[in-house]
Design an enzyme around this catalytic site. Structure first.
Site, PDB file in Angstrom:
ATOM      1  N   GLU A   1       4.673 -14.237  -3.909  1.00 38.78           N
ATOM      2  CA  GLU A   1       3.508 -13.415  -3.548  1.00 38.78           C
ATOM      3  C   GLU A   1       2.244 -14.005  -4.161  1.00 38.78           C
ATOM      4  OE1 GLU A   1       4.178  -9.223  -4.325  1.00 38.78           O
ATOM      5  OE2 GLU A   1       6.264  -9.341  -3.652  1.00 38.78           O
TER       6      GLU A   1
ATOM      7  N   GLU B   1      11.132  -5.502  -8.625  1.00 38.51           N
ATOM      8  CA  GLU B   1      10.384  -4.886  -9.728  1.00 38.51           C
ATOM      9  C   GLU B   1      11.187  -3.868 -10.535  1.00 38.51           C
ATOM     10  OE1 GLU B   1       6.809  -3.430  -7.856  1.00 38.51           O
ATOM     11  OE2 GLU B   1       6.215  -5.430  -7.202  1.00 38.51           O
TER      12      GLU B   1
ATOM     13  N   ASN C   1      13.289 -10.098  -7.276  1.00 40.45           N
ATOM     14  CA  ASN C   1      11.852 -10.396  -7.163  1.00 40.45           C
ATOM     15  C   ASN C   1      11.060  -9.515  -8.132  1.00 40.45           C
ATOM     16  OD1 ASN C   1       9.727 -11.751  -5.551  1.00 40.45           O
ATOM     17  ND2 ASN C   1       9.184  -9.682  -4.854  1.00 40.45           N
TER      18      ASN C   1
ATOM     19  N   HIS D   1       1.184 -13.036  -9.019  1.00 39.62           N
ATOM     20  CA  HIS D   1      -0.171 -12.499  -8.786  1.00 39.62           C
ATOM     21  C   HIS D   1      -0.972 -12.825 -10.049  1.00 39.62           C
ATOM     22  CE1 HIS D   1       0.957 -10.268  -5.194  1.00 39.62           C
ATOM     23  NE2 HIS D   1       1.984  -9.748  -5.830  1.00 39.62           N
TER      24      HIS D   1
ATOM     25  N   ASP E   1      -1.158 -15.156  -5.306  1.00 36.14           N
ATOM     26  CA  ASP E   1      -2.611 -15.049  -5.120  1.00 36.14           C
ATOM     27  C   ASP E   1      -3.252 -15.222  -6.487  1.00 36.14           C
ATOM     28  OD1 ASP E   1      -2.059 -12.473  -6.169  1.00 36.14           O
ATOM     29  OD2 ASP E   1      -2.451 -11.467  -4.270  1.00 36.14           O
TER      30      ASP E   1
HETATM   31  O1  G2I Z   1       1.005  -4.594  -4.750  1.00 36.08           O
HETATM   32  C1  G2I Z   1       1.065  -5.921  -4.369  1.00 36.08           C
HETATM   33  C2  G2I Z   1       2.491  -6.331  -4.090  1.00 36.08           C
HETATM   34  C3  G2I Z   1       3.301  -6.304  -5.377  1.00 36.08           C
HETATM   35  N1  G2I Z   1       4.662  -6.745  -5.154  1.00 36.08           N
HETATM   36  C4  G2I Z   1       5.376  -6.052  -4.105  1.00 36.08           C
HETATM   37  C5  G2I Z   1       4.579  -6.028  -2.815  1.00 36.08           C
HETATM   38  O2  G2I Z   1       5.259  -5.298  -1.835  1.00 36.08           O
HETATM   39  C6  G2I Z   1       3.192  -5.474  -3.038  1.00 36.08           C
HETATM   40  O3  G2I Z   1       2.521  -5.482  -1.768  1.00 36.08           O
HETATM   41  C7  G2I Z   1       1.595  -4.455  -1.560  1.00 36.08           C
HETATM   42  C8  G2I Z   1       0.953  -4.646  -0.210  1.00 36.08           C
HETATM   43  O4  G2I Z   1       0.249  -5.863  -0.214  1.00 36.08           O
HETATM   44  C9  G2I Z   1      -0.023  -3.497   0.071  1.00 36.08           C
HETATM   45  O5  G2I Z   1      -0.479  -3.593   1.422  1.00 36.08           O
HETATM   46  O6  G2I Z   1       2.247  -3.213  -1.626  1.00 36.08           O
HETATM   47  C10 G2I Z   1       1.324  -2.143  -1.512  1.00 36.08           C
HETATM   48  C11 G2I Z   1       2.042  -0.825  -1.738  1.00 36.08           C
HETATM   49  O7  G2I Z   1       2.769  -0.830  -2.902  1.00 36.08           O
HETATM   50  C12 G2I Z   1       0.673  -2.173  -0.138  1.00 36.08           C
HETATM   51  O8  G2I Z   1      -0.293  -1.157  -0.055  1.00 36.08           O
HETATM   52  C13 G2I Z   1      -0.059  -0.187   0.894  1.00 36.08           C
HETATM   53  C14 G2I Z   1      -0.986   0.970   0.624  1.00 36.08           C
HETATM   54  O9  G2I Z   1      -0.688   1.482  -0.666  1.00 36.08           O
HETATM   55  C15 G2I Z   1      -0.789   2.038   1.637  1.00 36.08           C
HETATM   56  O10 G2I Z   1      -1.708   3.054   1.441  1.00 36.08           O
HETATM   57  C16 G2I Z   1      -0.917   1.451   3.039  1.00 36.08           C
HETATM   58  O11 G2I Z   1      -0.576   2.421   4.004  1.00 36.08           O
HETATM   59  O12 G2I Z   1      -0.290  -0.694   2.191  1.00 36.08           O
HETATM   60  C17 G2I Z   1       0.021   0.249   3.178  1.00 36.08           C
HETATM   61  C18 G2I Z   1      -0.081  -0.416   4.547  1.00 36.08           C
HETATM   62  O13 G2I Z   1      -1.352  -0.957   4.741  1.00 36.08           O
END
Ligand code: G2I
Length: 488
Positions: free
Chosen positions: A275, A167, A209, A246, A277
């Site tokens: 990724e 990103e 990515n 996404h 969805d």
């Molecule tokens: O945002 C969707 C994705 C976009 N591209 C990069 C990916 O790495 C990103 O994944 C998401 C995860 O699916 C989430 O699970 O990235 C988020 C953070 O940028 C993730 O969220 C985080 C929460 O913000 C935190 O509060 C939490 O502790 O997930 C953490 C673990 O559950």
């Protein structure tokens, strides 16, 4: 570093028996290995593998103890991406103190199931630990490169593809780099990260990515395209582009998605949907995404961002293939049917057209709010039951990953020549006193002297110029081995 257990890869579990079956089939000179192509595969991973691809999911370490979850993961997918466990805040919470416990849980699980791992992610403006967020300049550049080197070295040989940089481009129409502390260390921070990753793990594919690089006419897509083109022209090591994909009402599946996939691929990189969805999980839209990937030879894998709707970062959109109880949704059936209707990989090399030198198409205003375009009809021809033989040969390179008094671990990268392989064999003469004790993603015959490794059922097909990796563990010393490869 913690948890050294991952440095001794274990024998694969249930799928090992399939490897033996493949060897029997090859030894008997039959086409048994490919017989499954005649009857439709019943899982996403198996069907994708028949087409020389993977189908993966982002998974979370803390859900691996849930039986419904892990049963779906083990049954359906042949690749996984740690959803959060390999991010910078997870792996280096204090500067130069690395923690790999949760990431190791996922990697070890994947190895035990014979699944590939996508590493996500080495350098990113987001999910930085506090110490990194407050850094700038040369101290940050050095810390970032140290992070890339340490993490990629720790997982060397276990990662199929790394999201090296995530990103890095701005949203909107500027096509500019995102303003972040990493960007402020200098415009060359991305290539510096890729070079460090290549040095640390020469066997992994290295990806850029990003999200919103799906629509060919968007400025951000063109900016990513120009980055990859520039890297290829200047010899900066890059092997793949990850389109996060996404899709939702603000960023819908675009009708020119296939153009985007094939345009990146024409630069000489793999394209991976990393990724996926889709808000509302339209079966037709999922089917179109799969059809587009299958239509592009170098689109070599699809990963959905989560398993069940309730596991999704956007759970209120119900964007995934399984409902919260773990039942297959209509989108699942559409994806499997579309995969099964796809042809096996081409057996001739894709044309090596030079990257276009003309200016990219004019960019248009961002996110159209119109409905997604009509879906394309799936191909109606069934795959042949015996693919034509691959006559373009193959090559192999061995990387010693680990050596300790009395033993070693090595990885071997097998690369197809000018046409796709249907099956391959690598022979290697071990140093005197060395013996193979186990192998993964291949089947070893013999254990001392000249040992022959043949493909597992799911990795015999390699598209022209593409590669796959297998590994083995041995006693004694594993240095000085010269592999030779043959393909059919
Ligand atoms: O945002 C969707 C994705 C976009 N591209 C990069 C990916 O790495 C990103 O994944 C998401 C995860 O699916 C989430 O699970 O990235 C988020 C953070 O940028 C993730 O969220 C985080 C929460 O913000 C935190 O509060 C939490 O502790 O997930 C953490 C673990 O559950």
């Amino acid at each position: 570093m913690t948890d050294q257990s991952v440095s001794r890869p274990r024998r694969r579990g249930p799928r090992a028996a399939l490897a033996s079956a493949a060897v029997v089939a090859l030894a008997a000179g039959t086409a048994l290995l490919f017989a499954s192509a005649a009857s439709a595969a019943t899982t996403l991973g198996a069907s994708a593998a028949e087409r020389g691809r993977y189908f993966g999911a982002a998974i979370a370490a803390n859900k691996l103890s849930e039986s419904t979850y892990v049963n779906i993961v083990n049954r359906e997918f042949n690749s996984v991406t740690p959803e959060n466990e390999m991010k910078i805040d997870a792996t280096e919470p204090q500067q130069n103190q690395f923690t790999f416990g949760n990431a190791d849980r996922i990697v070890n699980h994947a190895i035990s199931q014979g699944m590939a791992v996508r590493g996500h992610t080495l350098a990113w403006h987001s999910q930085q630990p506090g110490w990194m967020q407050s850094m700038e300049g040369s101290a940050l550049r050095q810390a970032m490169l140290n992070h890339v080197t340490q993490v990629a070295t720790y997982y060397r040989g276990k990662i199929d593809s790394w999201d090296v940089v995530n990103e890095a481009f701005d949203d909107g129409n500027s096509g500019a780099r995102r303003n972040s502390n990493l960007q402020r260390t200098g415009n060359d921070w991305i290539e510096a990260a890729f070079r460090a990753a290549r040095a640390a793990d020469p066997g992994a594919k290295l990806c850029y990515n990003d999200y919103n690089i799906d629509n060919w006419s968007w400025a951000k897509t063109q900016a990513a395209y120009n980055l990859v083109r520039d890297f290829k022209q200047r010899g900066v090591p890059i092997d793949c582009v990850g389109l996060q994909s996404h899709f939702n009402s603000g960023s819908p599946y675009p009708s020119n998605y296939r153009t985007t996939l094939s345009s990146f691929a024409a630069l000489g990189v793999d394209v991976q949907i990393t990724e996926l969805d889709i808000e509302g999980a339209s079966a037709n839209t999922y089917r179109s995404v799969v059809a587009d990937c299958l239509a592009v030879a170098r689109c070599n894998g699809i990963t959905v961002w989560g398993v069940r709707d309730c596991d999704s970062w956007r759970s209120s959109q119900n964007p995934l293939l399984f409902d919260c109880s773990g039942n297959k949704k209509p989108a699942y059936d559409a994806v499997l049917a579309e995969l099964n209707s796809g042809a096996p990989p081409p057996t001739t090399a894709p044309p090596t057209t030079a990257p276009p030198t003309t200016a990219p198409p004019p960019t248009t205003a961002p996110p159209p709010t119109t409905a997604p375009p009509p879906t394309t009809a799936p191909p109606t021809t069934a795959p042949p039951t015996t693919p034509p033989p691959g006559g373009g040969g193959c090559s192999a390179a061995v990387y010693q990953l680990d050596q300790w008094p009395g033993g070693f671990v090595a990885n071997v990268r097998v690369t197809a020549g000018s046409s796709a392989t249907n099956a391959w064999a690598v022979t290697m003469t071990l140093p005197s006193g060395a013996a193979v004790t186990n192998a993964w993603n291949s089947q070893a015959s013999g254990s001392t002297g000249t040992v022959r490794f043949t493909n597992a059922p799911w990795n015999g097909r390699i598209n022209a110029g593409q590669s796959t990796t297998f590994g083995f563990q041995g006693t004694g010393t594993g240095s000085g081995m010269t592999p030779s490869c043959s393909a059919s």
